[in-house]
Design a protein around this motif. Structure first.
Motif, PDB file in Angstrom:
ATOM      1  N   PRO A 236       0.820  -1.224   0.000  1.00 45.78           N
ATOM      2  CA  PRO A 236       0.000   0.000   0.000  1.00 45.78           C
ATOM      3  C   PRO A 236       0.848   1.267   0.000  1.00 45.78           C
ATOM      4  O   PRO A 236       2.026   1.250   0.383  1.00 45.78           O
ATOM      5  N   GLY A 237       0.239   2.352  -0.433  1.00 42.81           N
ATOM      6  CA  GLY A 237       0.928   3.637  -0.410  1.00 42.81           C
ATOM      7  C   GLY A 237       2.013   3.725  -1.461  1.00 42.81           C
ATOM      8  O   GLY A 237       1.918   3.140  -2.548  1.00 42.81           O
ATOM      9  N   LEU A 238       3.070   4.453  -1.137  1.00 37.06           N
ATOM     10  CA  LEU A 238       4.147   4.695  -2.084  1.00 37.06           C
ATOM     11  C   LEU A 238       5.426   3.940  -1.744  1.00 37.06           C
ATOM     12  O   LEU A 238       6.487   4.193  -2.316  1.00 37.06           O
ATOM     13  N   ASP A 239       5.336   2.997  -0.807  1.00 35.55           N
ATOM     14  CA  ASP A 239       6.512   2.213  -0.425  1.00 35.55           C
ATOM     15  C   ASP A 239       6.803   1.111  -1.449  1.00 35.55           C
ATOM     16  O   ASP A 239       5.912   0.649  -2.160  1.00 35.55           O
ATOM     17  N   TYR A 240       8.068   0.694  -1.465  1.00 38.99           N
ATOM     18  CA  TYR A 240       8.524  -0.343  -2.384  1.00 38.99           C
ATOM     19  C   TYR A 240       8.873  -1.624  -1.628  1.00 38.99           C
ATOM     20  O   TYR A 240       9.123  -1.612  -0.426  1.00 38.99           O
ATOM     21  N   SER A 241       8.923  -2.724  -2.382  1.00 37.17           N
ATOM     22  CA  SER A 241       9.424  -3.998  -1.872  1.00 37.17           C
ATOM     23  C   SER A 241      10.000  -4.774  -3.056  1.00 37.17           C
ATOM     24  O   SER A 241       9.367  -4.851  -4.117  1.00 37.17           O
ATOM     25  N   PHE A 242      11.193  -5.333  -2.872  1.00 38.50           N
ATOM     26  CA  PHE A 242      11.819  -6.108  -3.944  1.00 38.50           C
ATOM     27  C   PHE A 242      12.234  -7.507  -3.491  1.00 38.50           C
ATOM     28  O   PHE A 242      12.790  -8.272  -4.281  1.00 38.50           O
ATOM     29  N   SER A 243      11.964  -7.846  -2.237  1.00 35.56           N
ATOM     30  CA  SER A 243      12.355  -9.177  -1.752  1.00 35.56           C
ATOM     31  C   SER A 243      11.560 -10.277  -2.445  1.00 35.56           C
ATOM     32  O   SER A 243      12.105 -11.343  -2.778  1.00 35.56           O
ATOM     33  N   GLY A 244      10.271 -10.046  -2.682  1.00 42.87           N
ATOM     34  CA  GLY A 244       9.440 -11.037  -3.350  1.00 42.87           C
ATOM     35  C   GLY A 244       9.885 -11.286  -4.783  1.00 42.87           C
ATOM     36  O   GLY A 244       9.847 -12.426  -5.271  1.00 42.87           O
ATOM     37  N   LEU A 245      10.302 -10.229  -5.454  1.00 43.57           N
ATOM     38  CA  LEU A 245      10.800 -10.369  -6.820  1.00 43.57           C
ATOM     39  C   LEU A 245      12.056 -11.243  -6.845  1.00 43.57           C
ATOM     40  O   LEU A 245      12.191 -12.125  -7.697  1.00 43.57           O
ATOM     41  N   LYS A 246      12.968 -11.010  -5.906  1.00 43.60           N
ATOM     42  CA  LYS A 246      14.190 -11.817  -5.844  1.00 43.60           C
ATOM     43  C   LYS A 246      13.859 -13.295  -5.616  1.00 43.60           C
ATOM     44  O   LYS A 246      14.447 -14.176  -6.248  1.00 43.60           O
ATOM     45  N   THR A 247      12.914 -13.560  -4.734  1.00 43.41           N
ATOM     46  CA  THR A 247      12.509 -14.940  -4.452  1.00 43.41           C
ATOM     47  C   THR A 247      11.881 -15.581  -5.680  1.00 43.41           C
ATOM     48  O   THR A 247      12.178 -16.736  -6.025  1.00 43.41           O
ATOM     49  N   SER A 248      11.020 -14.838  -6.363  1.00 39.75           N
ATOM     50  CA  SER A 248      10.367 -15.338  -7.563  1.00 39.75           C
ATOM     51  C   SER A 248      11.394 -15.654  -8.648  1.00 39.75           C
ATOM     52  O   SER A 248      11.299 -16.691  -9.334  1.00 39.75           O
ATOM     53  N   PHE A 249      12.367 -14.802  -8.795  1.00 42.63           N
ATOM     54  CA  PHE A 249      13.423 -15.003  -9.793  1.00 42.63           C
ATOM     55  C   PHE A 249      14.230 -16.261  -9.458  1.00 42.63           C
ATOM     56  O   PHE A 249      14.517 -17.085 -10.331  1.00 42.63           O
ATOM     57  N   LEU A 250      14.578 -16.396  -8.180  1.00 38.66           N
ATOM     58  CA  LEU A 250      15.351 -17.557  -7.730  1.00 38.66           C
ATOM     59  C   LEU A 250      14.599 -18.861  -7.976  1.00 38.66           C
ATOM     60  O   LEU A 250      15.175 -19.842  -8.478  1.00 38.66           O
ATOM     61  N   TYR A 251      13.298 -18.894  -7.650  1.00 35.22           N
ATOM     62  CA  TYR A 251      12.501 -20.102  -7.825  1.00 35.22           C
ATOM     63  C   TYR A 251      12.332 -20.447  -9.302  1.00 35.22           C
ATOM     64  O   TYR A 251      12.295 -21.629  -9.677  1.00 35.22           O
ATOM     65  N   THR A 252      12.209 -19.426 -10.140  1.00 36.00           N
ATOM     66  CA  THR A 252      12.095 -19.663 -11.582  1.00 36.00           C
ATOM     67  C   THR A 252      13.336 -20.376 -12.105  1.00 36.00           C
ATOM     68  O   THR A 252      13.247 -21.355 -12.857  1.00 36.00           O
ATOM     69  N   LEU A 253      14.498 -19.864 -11.689  1.00 43.40           N
ATOM     70  CA  LEU A 253      15.759 -20.490 -12.118  1.00 43.40           C
ATOM     71  C   LEU A 253      15.914 -21.888 -11.527  1.00 43.40           C
ATOM     72  O   LEU A 253      16.331 -22.827 -12.218  1.00 43.40           O
ATOM     73  N   ARG A 254      15.578 -22.049 -10.260  1.00 38.66           N
ATOM     74  CA  ARG A 254      15.721 -23.344  -9.593  1.00 38.66           C
ATOM     75  C   ARG A 254      14.896 -24.425 -10.290  1.00 38.66           C
ATOM     76  O   ARG A 254      15.389 -25.526 -10.571  1.00 38.66           O
ATOM     77  N   ASP A 255      13.636 -24.107 -10.578  1.00 36.34           N
ATOM     78  CA  ASP A 255      12.753 -25.085 -11.205  1.00 36.34           C
ATOM     79  C   ASP A 255      13.184 -25.406 -12.636  1.00 36.34           C
ATOM     80  O   ASP A 255      13.136 -26.561 -13.070  1.00 36.34           O
TER      81      ASP A 255
END
Length: 338
Positions: A207-226
């Protein structure tokens, strides 16, 4: 005779010194540290040792390129924080010692202010700059913020990352791909020939104007792992598309919040700053974003995107004009808000 300000920057792994005269840049010298490439990231102890080796020759070269002697300096501006404490101590101690020896004022600069005010660095007296108030998307390895700059000294953080920064996402994902450190430039290069729509990665819902990039890193890692389970050569075969898709996702995350900020805080000028603002995709996306909305975009020279003393000297010059100086007993700080 003008006012000569020496700027010193040592917040992370670049030792830099710059000289400005009445706001016009005369020199900007940067010594980068290659030693960290072997470790895949900055090693604080090695960084501080390298600063000790580099600080004297870098300052000497900055004065030489500016065509002045140290006795002509009017004041010394230095990065007081935030950053790596050991690295900051080197620059802070040198600045204090030189200011004391020359009996001239000392000016402390917030590193993040420096990035925002990098757009005021002038190579010529006639160079233009953003008009206050303006928004600045500040994106680097340690920070991802949307800043409302109301004046050279009055800035408000409208949104910031709640976990990882955009630059960290670039570097960490690049490391998983086996790319050298720092990974951001390698992602940028590969993305130029890749398909940004080939892979889909998770985007946060904050919510709001805050950012988050931890989920993106996890998603990228899982994509490569699989994918690697099915094909051990997956990364090598898809490097360009992976880079382009990662870059595209990060840009979408950045611009989504920026669009909300512009709607909530209408401005005529919008700037970007920090190391990630050197990314070709980010630069083009922000320019296009502003063109569609009739906003003046301020895209910095690549020389002023990474840590540099020119921005420190410029930020210090604003404080010098107001007579805002720093006591010699002021310690550096590793963490601080803008």
């Amino acid at each position: 005779m003008g006012d000569y300000i020496l700027g010193i920057e040592s917040s992370c792994d670049d030792t830099s010194a710059a000289v400005i005269c009445d706001g016009v840049l005369l020199s900007n010298v940067i010594a980068s540290q290659k030693v960290h490439e072997n470790f895949g990231g900055v090693v604080p102890e090695l960084a501080s040792r390298a600063h000790q080796e580099n600080i004297v020759p870098v300052v000497s070269e900055a004065l030489r390129e500016a065509g002045i002697s140290k006795s002509q300096l009017t004041a010394i501006a230095f990065t007081r924080g935030p950053g790596l404490l050991g690295s900051l101590l080197v620059g802070t101690s040198f600045a204090k010692g030189l200011a004391m020896a020359l009996n001239i004022p000392l000016i402390d600069v917030n590193h993040l202010h420096g990035h925002v005010l990098s757009h005021f660095i002038k190579r010529e007296e006639s160079d233009s700059h953003p008009e206050f108030p303006f928004l600045c998307l500040l994106v680097s390895g340690g920070n991802s913020q949307i800043v409302l700059a109301k004046s050279p000294k009055e800035m408000e953080i409208l949104g910031k990352t709640i976990d990882d920064a955009a630059g960290e996402a670039f570097d960490k994902c690049a490391k998983v791909m086996g790319l050298p450190y720092p990974g951001g430039p390698h992602i940028d290069r590969l993305a130029a020939t890749g398909d940004p729509g080939r892979f889909k990665f998770s985007k946060p819902h904050i919510p709001g104007l805050d950012y988050s990039f931890s989920g993106l890193k996890t998603s990228f890692l899982y994509t490569l792992r699989d994918a690697l389970k099915e094909d051990p050569e997956f990364i090598e075969k898809n490097k360009a598309d992976l880079a382009a898709s990662l870059q595209h996702t990060i840009i979408e995350i950045l611009l989504d919040k920026l669009a909300k900020a512009v709607k909530e805080y209408p401005v005529k000028h919008l700037a970007i700053g920090g190391g990630v603002s050197a990314n070709s995709g980010v630069r083009k996306a922000v320019q296009d974003f502003c063109d569609r909305r009739g906003i003046k975009a301020w895209i910095p020279e690549r020389a002023f995107t990474t840590d540099n003393a020119a921005m420190v000297a410029e930020a210090g010059y604003f404080k010098y004009l107001d007579g805002e100086f720093c006591p010699l007993d002021s310690p550096p700080y590793s963490r601080v808000t803008i």
